[in-house]
Motif scaffolding. Structure first.
Motif, short mmCIF file in Angstrom:
data_model
loop_
_atom_site.label_atom_id
_atom_site.label_comp_id
_atom_site.label_asym_id
_atom_site.label_seq_id
_atom_site.Cartn_x
_atom_site.Cartn_y
_atom_site.Cartn_z
N VAL A 11 43.47 46.26 28.22
CA VAL A 11 42.49 46.27 29.50
C VAL A 11 42.06 44.73 29.87
O VAL A 11 41.70 44.02 29.07
N LEU A 12 42.49 44.46 31.09
CA LEU A 12 42.28 43.09 31.68
C LEU A 12 41.16 43.09 32.30
O LEU A 12 40.88 44.00 33.33
N LEU A 13 39.94 42.27 32.12
CA LEU A 13 38.80 42.10 32.83
C LEU A 13 38.92 41.80 34.02
O LEU A 13 37.70 41.66 34.99
N GLY A 14 39.83 40.91 34.59
CA GLY A 14 39.89 40.48 35.85
C GLY A 14 39.29 38.97 35.84
O GLY A 14 38.92 38.45 34.83
N LEU A 15 39.56 38.24 37.10
CA LEU A 15 39.20 36.95 37.10
C LEU A 15 37.60 37.16 37.02
O LEU A 15 37.00 35.98 36.51
N THR A 16 36.93 37.59 38.01
CA THR A 16 35.61 37.57 38.25
C THR A 16 34.98 39.00 38.61
O THR A 16 35.68 39.85 39.17
N GLN A 17 33.66 39.26 38.14
CA GLN A 17 32.90 40.86 38.65
C GLN A 17 32.17 40.51 39.77
O GLN A 17 31.79 41.45 40.40
N SER A 72 48.72 38.95 41.04
CA SER A 72 47.67 38.92 41.96
C SER A 72 46.81 40.04 41.92
O SER A 72 45.51 40.22 42.23
N PRO A 73 47.37 41.57 41.96
CA PRO A 73 46.36 42.69 42.11
C PRO A 73 45.19 42.81 41.02
O PRO A 73 44.15 43.10 41.25
N ILE A 74 45.52 42.03 39.86
CA ILE A 74 44.73 42.33 38.58
C ILE A 74 43.60 41.21 38.83
O ILE A 74 42.89 41.31 38.14
N ILE A 75 43.85 40.19 39.65
CA ILE A 75 42.98 39.25 39.99
C ILE A 75 41.63 39.74 40.64
O ILE A 75 40.43 39.47 40.17
#
Length: 302
Positions: A11-17, A72-75
């Protein structure tokens, strides 16, 4: 073995919430894609842009597009990624990132030899293709990294506080001693980045010292070009060196550092290498004018 462990996905949390931060980064990704694709299309359809320099720029733009498309979609948001997809993403990141490191070196040396010192005869098409092959071979250091990670045992937590499956966040999840692997990464990726960064700075030193013989106007133009190129080089290499020339550890700033050389630098590349170039600008204008003219003619005929 890596593929037979308990973890089948991460599970990748991404760059920012933060929704505003996500929107801003989505916009940067779109600008980066469009800018690089515009560079590629301009070189392909413009017969005047057939010199070795534009071959480099086309490859650089294409690599940036693939490099950034990998993650990039995961960012943008939290994502679940399967183990094979995570390994594939890791491989692409290091293959294209490594090739780009060598490509930048080749391009700067090209400028140092040809543009500043006027040895145009040295850079034949064959030499250019050879440099591109060397760049890809340089990128293959990623195979070593992939083999190390693929064969690690993952048996517990699978949440990665990052937007890509990068080396250090993955190593922290492995349930084995990672000291030796950490050293090989520093010797592999970290050393490559550091050595090439030093060589690039030496190349720029050669370019700048050769400017003494140029006119005032020529000096100003070359300094302007060099300073913008150096900005991109620093933005790409300093975060890379910060991330990979250290023992295995993860800091909160790592995500921002990774974003600088995986998204920000690819966005600036076409602006600095291509669109500040007068031949490139003229070619873009010609294509644009041609499109407008054919559009008007179609309207007239209808």
């Amino acid at each position: 073995m890596g593929h037979s462990n308990n973890v089948t996905k991460f599970v990748l949390l991404g760059l920012t919430q933060d929704p505003e931060g996500q929107k801003a980064f989505l916009l940067i990704c779109i600008v980066m894609m469009l800018g690089n694709l515009l560079s590629v299309m301009t070189v392909i359809v413009s017969p005047s842009l057939d010199s070795p320099m534009y071959l480099f720029l086309t490859y650089l733009s294409l690599m940036d597009v693939v490099f950034s498309t990998a993650y990039s979609p995961i960012i943008i948001d939290k994502k679940t990624i399967s183990f094979p997809a995570c390994m594939g993403q890791h491989f692409i990141e290091h293959l294209f990132g490594g090739a780009e490191v060598f490509m930048t070196m080749a391009y700067v040396c090209y400028v140092a030899i040809c543009k500043a010192l006027h040895y145009l005869t040295i850079m034949t098409q064959r030499v250019c293709i050879l440099l591109l092959v060397v760049a890809w071979v340089g990128g293959l250091h990623s195979v070593v990294q992939l083999l190390f990670v693929y064969n690690l045992p993952f048996c517990g937590p699978n949440v990665i506080d990052h937007f890509i499956c990068d080396m250090y966040p993955l190593l922290e999840l492995a349930c084995t001693d990672i000291y030796f692997i950490g050293l090989t990464i520093v010797a592999n990726g970290g050393a490559i980045c550091t050595v090439i960064f030093i060589l690039l700075l030496i190349s720029y030193g050669i370019i700048l010292s050769s400017l003494k013989t140029h006119s005032q106007k020529g000096r100003c133009k070359a300094l302007s070009t060099c300073s913008s190129h150096l900005t991109v080089v620093v933005l790409f290499f300093v975060p890379s060196i910060f991330l990979y020339v250290r023992p295995v550890s993860n800091f909160p700033i790592d995500k921002s550092m990774t974003a600088v050389f995986t998204v920000i630098t690819p966005m600036l590349n076409p602006l600095i290498y291509s669109l500040r170039n007068s031949e490139m600008k003229n070619a873009v204008e010609k294509i644009w004018n041609r499109k407008l003219t054919t559009g008007r003619l179609r309207i007239c005929f209808h």
